[in-house]
Write a protein that holds these residues in place. Sequence first.
Motif, mmCIF file in Angstrom:
data_model
loop_
_atom_site.group_PDB
_atom_site.id
_atom_site.type_symbol
_atom_site.label_atom_id
_atom_site.label_comp_id
_atom_site.label_asym_id
_atom_site.label_seq_id
_atom_site.Cartn_x
_atom_site.Cartn_y
_atom_site.Cartn_z
ATOM 1 N N GLU A 1 -12.141 124.769 66.930
ATOM 2 C CA GLU A 1 -10.723 124.857 67.300
ATOM 3 C C GLU A 1 -10.235 126.292 67.434
ATOM 4 O O GLU A 1 -9.053 126.544 67.569
ATOM 5 C CB GLU A 1 -9.871 124.121 66.260
ATOM 6 C CG GLU A 1 -10.206 122.645 66.186
ATOM 7 C CD GLU A 1 -9.288 121.875 65.249
ATOM 8 O OE1 GLU A 1 -8.442 122.496 64.584
ATOM 9 O OE2 GLU A 1 -9.449 120.641 65.187
ATOM 10 N N ASN A 2 -11.167 127.261 67.392
ATOM 11 C CA ASN A 2 -10.744 128.656 67.374
ATOM 12 C C ASN A 2 -11.013 129.411 68.673
ATOM 13 O O ASN A 2 -10.981 130.632 68.701
ATOM 14 C CB ASN A 2 -11.427 129.397 66.215
ATOM 15 C CG ASN A 2 -10.850 128.963 64.879
ATOM 16 O OD1 ASN A 2 -9.695 128.569 64.802
ATOM 17 N ND2 ASN A 2 -11.672 129.023 63.846
ATOM 18 N N SER A 3 -11.305 128.681 69.734
ATOM 19 C CA SER A 3 -11.705 129.356 70.970
ATOM 20 C C SER A 3 -10.552 130.025 71.715
ATOM 21 O O SER A 3 -10.776 130.926 72.503
ATOM 22 C CB SER A 3 -12.391 128.368 71.920
ATOM 23 O OG SER A 3 -13.767 128.345 71.658
ATOM 24 N N ILE A 4 -9.323 129.533 71.511
ATOM 25 C CA ILE A 4 -8.130 130.003 72.225
ATOM 26 C C ILE A 4 -8.248 129.775 73.732
ATOM 27 O O ILE A 4 -7.426 129.102 74.340
ATOM 28 C CB ILE A 4 -7.817 131.490 71.970
ATOM 29 C CG1 ILE A 4 -7.560 131.723 70.474
ATOM 30 C CG2 ILE A 4 -6.601 131.928 72.802
ATOM 31 C CD1 ILE A 4 -7.323 133.178 70.110
ATOM 32 N N TYR A 5 -9.293 130.316 74.343
ATOM 33 C CA TYR A 5 -9.402 130.320 75.807
ATOM 34 C C TYR A 5 -10.107 129.062 76.339
ATOM 35 O O TYR A 5 -10.773 128.348 75.600
ATOM 36 C CB TYR A 5 -10.166 131.564 76.264
ATOM 37 C CG TYR A 5 -9.591 132.833 75.664
ATOM 38 C CD1 TYR A 5 -8.387 133.350 76.139
ATOM 39 C CD2 TYR A 5 -10.212 133.480 74.608
ATOM 40 C CE1 TYR A 5 -7.837 134.497 75.589
ATOM 41 C CE2 TYR A 5 -9.667 134.626 74.053
ATOM 42 C CZ TYR A 5 -8.477 135.127 74.546
ATOM 43 O OH TYR A 5 -7.925 136.252 73.997
ATOM 44 N N HIS A 6 -9.970 128.853 77.646
ATOM 45 C CA HIS A 6 -10.728 127.824 78.372
ATOM 46 C C HIS A 6 -10.545 126.416 77.827
ATOM 47 O O HIS A 6 -11.502 125.655 77.719
ATOM 48 C CB HIS A 6 -12.216 128.202 78.411
ATOM 49 C CG HIS A 6 -12.473 129.437 79.223
ATOM 50 N ND1 HIS A 6 -12.443 129.443 80.595
ATOM 51 C CD2 HIS A 6 -12.700 130.718 78.849
ATOM 52 C CE1 HIS A 6 -12.651 130.676 81.037
ATOM 53 N NE2 HIS A 6 -12.803 131.471 79.999
ATOM 54 N N ASN A 7 -9.319 126.064 77.499
ATOM 55 C CA ASN A 7 -9.043 124.687 77.113
ATOM 56 C C ASN A 7 -8.670 123.900 78.369
ATOM 57 O O ASN A 7 -7.543 123.989 78.851
ATOM 58 C CB ASN A 7 -7.899 124.646 76.091
ATOM 59 C CG ASN A 7 -7.620 123.228 75.605
ATOM 60 O OD1 ASN A 7 -8.152 122.254 76.155
ATOM 61 N ND2 ASN A 7 -6.791 123.109 74.595
ATOM 62 N N ASN A 8 -9.641 123.165 78.924
ATOM 63 C CA ASN A 8 -9.358 122.375 80.130
ATOM 64 C C ASN A 8 -9.403 120.877 79.820
ATOM 65 O O ASN A 8 -9.661 120.053 80.679
ATOM 66 C CB ASN A 8 -10.339 122.724 81.260
ATOM 67 C CG ASN A 8 -11.767 122.335 80.956
ATOM 68 O OD1 ASN A 8 -12.183 122.364 79.796
ATOM 69 N ND2 ASN A 8 -12.531 121.945 81.975
ATOM 70 N N GLY A 9 -9.131 120.516 78.557
ATOM 71 C CA GLY A 9 -9.179 119.112 78.156
ATOM 72 C C GLY A 9 -8.079 118.275 78.806
ATOM 73 O O GLY A 9 -7.054 118.794 79.251
ATOM 74 N N ILE A 10 -8.339 116.959 78.843
ATOM 75 C CA ILE A 10 -7.387 116.024 79.462
ATOM 76 C C ILE A 10 -6.097 115.956 78.643
ATOM 77 O O ILE A 10 -6.125 115.791 77.424
ATOM 78 C CB ILE A 10 -8.037 114.625 79.563
ATOM 79 C CG1 ILE A 10 -9.174 114.654 80.595
ATOM 80 C CG2 ILE A 10 -6.997 113.557 79.906
ATOM 81 C CD1 ILE A 10 -10.029 113.405 80.624
ATOM 82 N N GLN A 11 -4.965 116.091 79.317
ATOM 83 C CA GLN A 11 -3.643 116.077 78.670
ATOM 84 C C GLN A 11 -3.070 114.664 78.669
ATOM 85 O O GLN A 11 -3.184 113.950 79.659
ATOM 86 C CB GLN A 11 -2.705 117.028 79.418
ATOM 87 C CG GLN A 11 -1.266 117.002 78.951
ATOM 88 C CD GLN A 11 -1.113 117.537 77.525
ATOM 89 O OE1 GLN A 11 -1.746 118.538 77.161
ATOM 90 N NE2 GLN A 11 -0.328 116.857 76.710
ATOM 91 N N THR A 12 -2.465 114.272 77.550
ATOM 92 C CA THR A 12 -1.795 112.962 77.482
ATOM 93 C C THR A 12 -0.286 113.151 77.320
ATOM 94 O O THR A 12 0.156 113.925 76.457
ATOM 95 C CB THR A 12 -2.287 112.156 76.260
ATOM 96 O OG1 THR A 12 -3.715 112.172 76.243
ATOM 97 C CG2 THR A 12 -1.788 110.718 76.323
ATOM 98 N N TRP A 13 0.490 112.447 78.127
ATOM 99 C CA TRP A 13 1.952 112.375 77.935
ATOM 100 C C TRP A 13 2.299 110.945 77.553
ATOM 101 O O TRP A 13 1.802 109.997 78.144
ATOM 102 C CB TRP A 13 2.725 112.727 79.205
ATOM 103 C CG TRP A 13 2.479 114.051 79.853
ATOM 104 C CD1 TRP A 13 2.166 114.252 81.168
ATOM 105 C CD2 TRP A 13 2.590 115.368 79.276
ATOM 106 N NE1 TRP A 13 2.069 115.600 81.432
ATOM 107 C CE2 TRP A 13 2.322 116.307 80.301
ATOM 108 C CE3 TRP A 13 2.889 115.846 77.995
ATOM 109 C CZ2 TRP A 13 2.343 117.685 80.083
ATOM 110 C CZ3 TRP A 13 2.906 117.217 77.788
ATOM 111 C CH2 TRP A 13 2.641 118.119 78.817
ATOM 112 N N TYR A 14 3.182 110.803 76.571
ATOM 113 C CA TYR A 14 3.653 109.508 76.121
ATOM 114 C C TYR A 14 5.017 109.254 76.774
ATOM 115 O O TYR A 14 5.999 109.903 76.438
ATOM 116 C CB TYR A 14 3.739 109.551 74.591
ATOM 117 C CG TYR A 14 4.370 108.376 73.911
ATOM 118 C CD1 TYR A 14 4.298 107.082 74.448
ATOM 119 C CD2 TYR A 14 5.029 108.547 72.694
ATOM 120 C CE1 TYR A 14 4.874 106.013 73.785
ATOM 121 C CE2 TYR A 14 5.607 107.481 72.031
ATOM 122 C CZ TYR A 14 5.537 106.213 72.586
ATOM 123 O OH TYR A 14 6.116 105.162 71.926
ATOM 124 N N VAL A 15 5.043 108.323 77.744
ATOM 125 C CA VAL A 15 6.284 107.977 78.429
ATOM 126 C C VAL A 15 6.888 106.770 77.717
ATOM 127 O O VAL A 15 6.251 105.718 77.639
ATOM 128 C CB VAL A 15 6.025 107.614 79.912
ATOM 129 C CG1 VAL A 15 7.341 107.294 80.627
ATOM 130 C CG2 VAL A 15 5.289 108.740 80.620
#
Lengths: 424, 367
Positions: free
Chosen positions: A398-412
């Motif tokens: 969890e310490n990479s800071i950079y290159h986070n291209n993970g899938i984003q979830t929005w709760y509608v």
Amino acid sequence: MSDTKGSPPQNLSRRSLLKAGLAAGAVAGSAGAAKAAGDPLITEVQDWNRYLGDGVQARPYGTPSEFESHVVRRDVEWLTASTESSVNFTPLHELDGIITPNGLCFERHHGGISEINPADHRLMINGLVDTPLVFTMEDLKRFPRENRVYFLECAANSGMEWRGSQLNGCQYTHGMVHCVMYTGVPLKLILEEAGIKTNAKWVMPEGADASAMTRSIPMEKALDDCLIAFKMNGEALRPEQGYPLRLVVPGWEGNMWVKWLRRIEVGDEPWHQREETSKYTDLLASGKARRFTWVMDAKSVITSPSPQAPVTHGKGPMVISGVAWSGNGRITRVDVSIDGGRNWKTARIDGPSLPKALHRFYLDIDWDGSDLLIQSRAMDENGYFQPTKNELRAARGENSIYHNNGIQTWYVKADGTVENVEVS
Amino acid sequence: MSKFLKALCLGTALAALPGLAIAGDAAKGEKVFKKCAACHAVGDGARNKVGPQLNEVFGRTAGTAEDYKYSKAMIQAGADGLVWNESTIAAYLAKPKDMIKGTKMAFAGLKKQEDLDNVIAYLASFSSASPAAQDQSSAEPAAAEQTQTADASAAAAPVSATRDGGVFGLGREATEDEIAAWDIDIRPDGTGLPVGSGTVADGEPIYSENCAVCHGDFGEGVGRWPVLAGGHDTLREDRPEKTIGSYWPYLSTVYDYVRRAMPYGNARSLSDDDVYALTAYLLYLNDVVTDEDFELSNENFTDIHLPNEENFIADNRADEEHYAQKGEPCMSDCKPNAVEITMRARILDVTPGSVDDDEAAGVGGVD
């Protein structure tokens, strides 16, 4: 502003509507009332329909409508110690298509915005070259030039989400990206003009700003598709984007696109500058750190609905829209899920599909008014598709800071409000 | 409008204001103020930063801006009757530490009279009090200086040259002096190091004068300014502290970066020997050297290795599992059970000002 009497809240921003605790039902209600009485916006003559507006030259450099004044870059004040070394974010949730307007392109500076008269600007090429050269801006404009559309993403985009969902709004979670058309000279032509020596393997661009920004770039990339750009979207670069000259490093992390570009050194080894050692290296759970992680992998985000762009209509037709991009080429497909990643539908990509540029996607659904967990998953022309955030964490910690291209979830939620969440 | 005319118009506008008969040019002063802006704010909504906000500074007793924590020396100076006016500010800005011994303003001083006049004119435009001292009329007629506003560089129109050689024959050959002025980068193998030296003991006073106000006396970082020392063995922890000692691979980066970019807001103001001394001092703060007499020079520079050098690896993202799953991703029934929310955004409202600093401090930075 004109008097809108009992009409629907035409000049209230979406933001203030939200603050007033708007639920989807409220809109439906007012629309119904208008139907019965006849919408006064139609039945009564409006000011703008009767009186003359401003003439030409009232706005010699045009700006957006006053009703769009909430569409601005925003920062998160507590992030940094000083605004001169800080970042603000593109309001992705308010934009459509693939081109970012110049005034909304996010900013990241390390020593504030340098204000440079182009007549006082010089570009030097030195190091392993046959002839070290100095160019004026006028010189550079005599080289053959190209027009290219590219996204620029800061490697730290979504960096605050590594430990879990933090910020409510795609402006903040994904707004360190923009996409414009650059006009500039291929870096290759400039290097060839000076003549590169056979042992030349790296170049190092340097900025003229108060941080004298520097990064090492392998020669292969320099000769491939890098540009020395002086225009964005047809007009001069904005000061905050490096006026009068910036480097364009397509598909690679934004920090390398040195602004206020004043020098390019050619060498046989990388320089290991502060921005490629202390920063822009990706610390792994093992304590090892990756360096020279240049490419921005495929990524996407749904921009509407999203926390700052809630659903303001009730059930029925709904447009899910977002952007996708890959530093490795074109986006070939974006899948969208409304149930948190159990089932997916392929979205429609609309508009130009250019390599290393934003792509716009849409999924048109018939919303039944129930809670949704919406996600998007981009795939690029190499068959690479976006990982989940948990897959990334499993690989990197969890310490990479950079290159986070993970899938984003929005709760509608049923009332149309939207929240940034993570899911099982 | 030409620069010259603009400057003239501005000059007239200023002169028309009551009590503002000063030598400087506020428009030019705004540029000079960039040297101050890292630490001071002025104008609408200006708040205290590293230094106090500078609205209404003229006529203000030294050390009295609200809610700002001054050095003892500055408070004493105020108690002794120091009031800011044109001449006291000029003296302070020319040599801060000479005028107020013990001031914590880490600023070397403005060397050019012109810069001093201009920045004072700029500050005066944010003060209602006259910049001149109450008891003396020191407004000198500085007509000679004002005519200098016709900027020499404006006369040098943008030019384009051609030359023999090259593909297009564009540009001109760079001179040795030009290259030397800009090419100051240093590589881990020592390429680029200037001749010079400095000891830990030399570095200590330079550091406390120019760096400690932001980076802290021990490199611990004041507020949110960067931490420069400590953090050993934290790289595998929840909140790693990445410093020169705990994280940076090469010493050359320290020398290179400090010389090109620090002190923040006054870059390129240190001598090569100063930078050797500061680099030695940063090694000392990070326990890489322990002897205060240790001298760092271009001779022994590459003998020094930072502890974390071996822990940097090449980009091997492609070896990660999810990179292998290329091809057709799962489209239906991809998860066995109905999906549950496992976490919600911690910071619900990011509207500036709504977040409590302390609460947010642990969240992590942009880079």
